[in-house]
Design an enzyme around this catalytic site. Sequence first.
Site, short mmCIF file in Angstrom:
data_model
loop_
_atom_site.label_atom_id
_atom_site.label_comp_id
_atom_site.label_asym_id
_atom_site.label_seq_id
_atom_site.Cartn_x
_atom_site.Cartn_y
_atom_site.Cartn_z
N GLY A 31 -80.44 32.13 40.20
CA GLY A 31 -80.84 31.52 41.46
C GLY A 31 -79.65 31.14 42.31
N ALA A 32 -79.87 30.23 43.29
CA ALA A 32 -78.85 29.87 44.29
C ALA A 32 -78.33 31.17 44.93
CB ALA A 32 -77.72 29.06 43.66
N HIS A 37 -76.16 38.52 45.60
CA HIS A 37 -77.41 38.79 44.88
C HIS A 37 -78.31 39.73 45.70
CE1 HIS A 37 -76.47 34.61 43.30
NE2 HIS A 37 -76.59 35.29 42.18
N LYS A 149 -68.55 41.40 40.36
CA LYS A 149 -67.83 40.11 40.45
C LYS A 149 -67.65 39.53 39.05
CE LYS A 149 -67.16 35.67 41.88
NZ LYS A 149 -67.94 34.96 40.91
N LEU A 184 -68.22 36.30 47.02
CA LEU A 184 -69.36 35.38 47.10
C LEU A 184 -69.73 34.90 45.69
CD1 LEU A 184 -71.74 36.95 49.76
CD2 LEU A 184 -69.77 35.44 50.05
N ARG A 187 -71.07 29.20 43.13
CA ARG A 187 -70.17 28.04 42.95
C ARG A 187 -69.30 27.78 44.17
NH1 ARG A 187 -70.33 29.93 37.30
NH2 ARG A 187 -71.24 28.23 36.08
#
Length: 279
Positions: A31-32, A37, A149, A184, A187
């Site tokens: 999530g976040a 994503h 990443k 990206l 965090r």
Amino acid sequence: MQIVRQLDPLRDALTAFRKTGSKIGLVPTMGALHAGHMRLVEVANEQCDAVVASIFVNPTQFGEGEDLDAYPRQEAADAALLEQAGVQLLWAPTADEIYPEGFATNVSVSGISDGLCGAARPGHFDGVATVVAKLFNQIRPDAAFFGEKDYQQLAVIRRMARDLDFTHEIVGVPTVRDPDGLALSSRNAYLTAEQRKNAAALPEIMREAATAIAAGKAVSAILADATTGLLASGFHKIDYLELRDANTLAVLNDFTEPARLFAAAHIGRTRLIDNIPVS
Ligand code: PAF
């Protein structure tokens, strides 16, 4: 978009996709969600007929004193983004559906998990491999999509999938970056405005180091200079800055292709990671 939290309705929904012959793509996340994503979702949509995203903040991949409690949780906003992007099913399991009472199994991928983030975060990749193995069994996708990443994570998952005979494709998707080069990450939300500005030194210094290494300069001297540069740019602790074989992740003391430069560095209370090809 269906939002499903229990295994029985998940299986029913997946059976319905399979009946229509859909190629199922899985995008596992905690999530976040950010544009990195959403790029995974975009690639999954290009390659598959039905995209399933999962959101589960997996406690077993966080070490003691890490940011499990602080990790951003924003399911409603995430679900809206996923729906808009054409995801057909959001798997947002309860903790019990992933780790039922008495759960006692650990998937540990030795070797490739050991250095880099594995050394700095003991047990992290066991937690990742275990939850991803469960997600693969729960969804049984035709393809699963992960960001480069987290390059070591991708390598661990590829090895786990090969070793445990998961036969679906594992697709690595290039890192998405802000205009100043910062990769990206969920965090990045922890960074203050000043830290965010300084954080751009990480990709910049890595890019300069990669160029110098590819030009034949001594690897150890370049990495030492780059470490000094990071410490002078607002980072206060470097977990690692290393040249590694891009396939095996073996340490490279001299430049041979395929190579990749890996870094993890702390700025404020945030630990940032990045990796780039050296060629
Ligand atoms: O990359 C992540 O977000 C997580 O490590 C993953 C793959 C979803 C497993 O919890």
